[in-house]
Design a protein around this motif. Sequence first.
Motif, mmCIF file in Angstrom:
data_model
loop_
_atom_site.group_PDB
_atom_site.id
_atom_site.type_symbol
_atom_site.label_atom_id
_atom_site.label_comp_id
_atom_site.label_asym_id
_atom_site.label_seq_id
_atom_site.Cartn_x
_atom_site.Cartn_y
_atom_site.Cartn_z
ATOM 1 N N UNK A 265 0.858 -1.180 0.000
ATOM 2 C CA UNK A 265 0.000 0.000 0.000
ATOM 3 C C UNK A 265 0.898 1.235 0.000
ATOM 4 N N UNK A 266 0.637 2.145 -0.938
ATOM 5 C CA UNK A 266 1.399 3.388 -1.020
ATOM 6 C C UNK A 266 0.824 4.354 0.011
ATOM 7 N N UNK A 267 1.482 4.460 1.169
ATOM 8 C CA UNK A 267 0.948 5.253 2.265
ATOM 9 C C UNK A 267 1.903 6.322 2.754
ATOM 10 N N UNK A 268 1.316 7.430 3.220
ATOM 11 C CA UNK A 268 2.141 8.488 3.813
ATOM 12 C C UNK A 268 1.282 9.371 4.710
ATOM 13 N N UNK A 269 2.000 10.124 5.538
ATOM 14 C CA UNK A 269 1.373 11.134 6.389
ATOM 15 C C UNK A 269 2.290 12.358 6.351
ATOM 16 N N UNK A 270 1.696 13.540 6.149
ATOM 17 C CA UNK A 270 2.481 14.753 5.951
ATOM 18 C C UNK A 270 2.611 15.551 7.246
ATOM 19 N N UNK A 271 3.854 15.761 7.669
ATOM 20 C CA UNK A 271 4.186 16.710 8.726
ATOM 21 C C UNK A 271 5.683 16.957 8.684
ATOM 22 N N UNK A 272 6.116 18.022 9.324
ATOM 23 C CA UNK A 272 7.509 18.466 9.306
ATOM 24 C C UNK A 272 7.998 18.673 7.869
ATOM 25 N N UNK A 273 7.097 19.183 7.016
ATOM 26 C CA UNK A 273 7.384 19.578 5.628
ATOM 27 C C UNK A 273 7.752 18.415 4.713
ATOM 28 N N UNK A 274 7.386 17.179 5.081
ATOM 29 C CA UNK A 274 7.665 16.020 4.228
ATOM 30 C C UNK A 274 6.521 15.015 4.315
ATOM 31 N N UNK A 275 6.407 14.204 3.258
ATOM 32 C CA UNK A 275 5.482 13.070 3.253
ATOM 33 C C UNK A 275 6.218 11.888 3.863
ATOM 34 N N UNK A 276 5.887 11.554 5.090
ATOM 35 C CA UNK A 276 6.525 10.445 5.802
ATOM 36 C C UNK A 276 5.862 9.132 5.397
ATOM 37 N N UNK A 277 6.641 8.145 4.944
ATOM 38 C CA UNK A 277 6.047 6.873 4.536
ATOM 39 C C UNK A 277 5.432 6.119 5.708
ATOM 40 N N UNK A 278 4.322 5.432 5.415
ATOM 41 C CA UNK A 278 3.732 4.500 6.364
ATOM 42 C C UNK A 278 3.461 3.199 5.606
ATOM 43 N N UNK A 279 3.812 2.087 6.216
ATOM 44 C CA UNK A 279 3.557 0.767 5.643
ATOM 45 C C UNK A 279 2.411 0.118 6.397
ATOM 46 N N UNK A 280 1.308 -0.141 5.697
ATOM 47 C CA UNK A 280 0.166 -0.834 6.294
ATOM 48 C C UNK A 280 0.316 -2.317 5.978
ATOM 49 N N UNK A 281 0.369 -3.135 7.019
ATOM 50 C CA UNK A 281 0.570 -4.570 6.825
ATOM 51 C C UNK A 281 -0.685 -5.394 7.084
ATOM 52 N N UNK A 282 -1.686 -4.786 7.722
ATOM 53 C CA UNK A 282 -2.893 -5.532 8.110
ATOM 54 C C UNK A 282 -4.078 -4.571 8.149
ATOM 55 N N UNK A 283 -5.174 -4.975 7.484
ATOM 56 C CA UNK A 283 -6.432 -4.225 7.571
ATOM 57 C C UNK A 283 -7.532 -5.215 7.903
ATOM 58 N N UNK A 284 -8.302 -4.862 8.919
ATOM 59 C CA UNK A 284 -9.433 -5.690 9.336
ATOM 60 C C UNK A 284 -10.687 -4.826 9.366
ATOM 61 N N UNK A 285 -11.700 -5.254 8.629
ATOM 62 C CA UNK A 285 -12.963 -4.525 8.576
ATOM 63 C C UNK A 285 -13.984 -5.207 9.479
ATOM 64 N N UNK A 286 -14.824 -4.395 10.095
ATOM 65 C CA UNK A 286 -15.880 -4.911 10.951
ATOM 66 C C UNK A 286 -17.208 -4.966 10.226
ATOM 67 N N UNK A 287 -18.276 -4.946 10.997
ATOM 68 C CA UNK A 287 -19.634 -5.002 10.467
ATOM 69 C C UNK A 287 -20.183 -3.588 10.299
ATOM 70 N N UNK A 288 -20.841 -3.337 9.179
ATOM 71 C CA UNK A 288 -21.427 -2.017 8.921
ATOM 72 C C UNK A 288 -22.521 -1.733 9.950
ATOM 73 N N UNK A 289 -22.406 -0.577 10.609
ATOM 74 C CA UNK A 289 -23.379 -0.133 11.601
ATOM 75 C C UNK A 289 -23.581 1.374 11.425
ATOM 76 N N UNK A 290 -24.845 1.794 11.310
ATOM 77 C CA UNK A 290 -25.172 3.229 11.204
ATOM 78 C C UNK A 290 -24.367 3.934 10.117
#
Length: 135
Positions: A77-102
């Motif tokens: 996953x191509x991920x990042x979060x921007x602060x301190x004037x740069x796009x800092x990379x983030x690596x997502x290794x696991x995503x778990x979805x729950x049940x749709x509610x409201x």
Amino acid sequence: MEVFPTDKVVLVGAKLAGINGNASIEIHLEPFELRIDDYQEAVETSIRLDGIGIPIDPSLLEEKVFEFPINPNDGYIDGSVYFLAVHNPVDVTHIEFGEIVNDTLPIVLTINWVLEFEKTGFKNFESILKTCIDL
């Protein structure tokens, strides 16, 4: 290097967009103050995740779990979060979805924050984040 103040990372919702097999998730963060050494910054940002190999239909994501390799391995996953004037990379290794509610879809993510890559002064770290995607 300093330890990142993880208590400042407060999630306030997320959005899902894109197409099947090439989804994007934007996770909104509550604004916060970030301080390192003698520098202080007011941070208004989000965690941006692109190129996610999942369906876009929320009903197909309910109660599903996905594993991903880290960058640069195929399927990352191509991920990042921007602060301190740069796009800092983030690596997502696991995503778990729950049940749709409201009209929300709960999501839990395991994220490796690669803060040393852009020489922010903060150490890399891993976190497990929980929020909901607004449908």
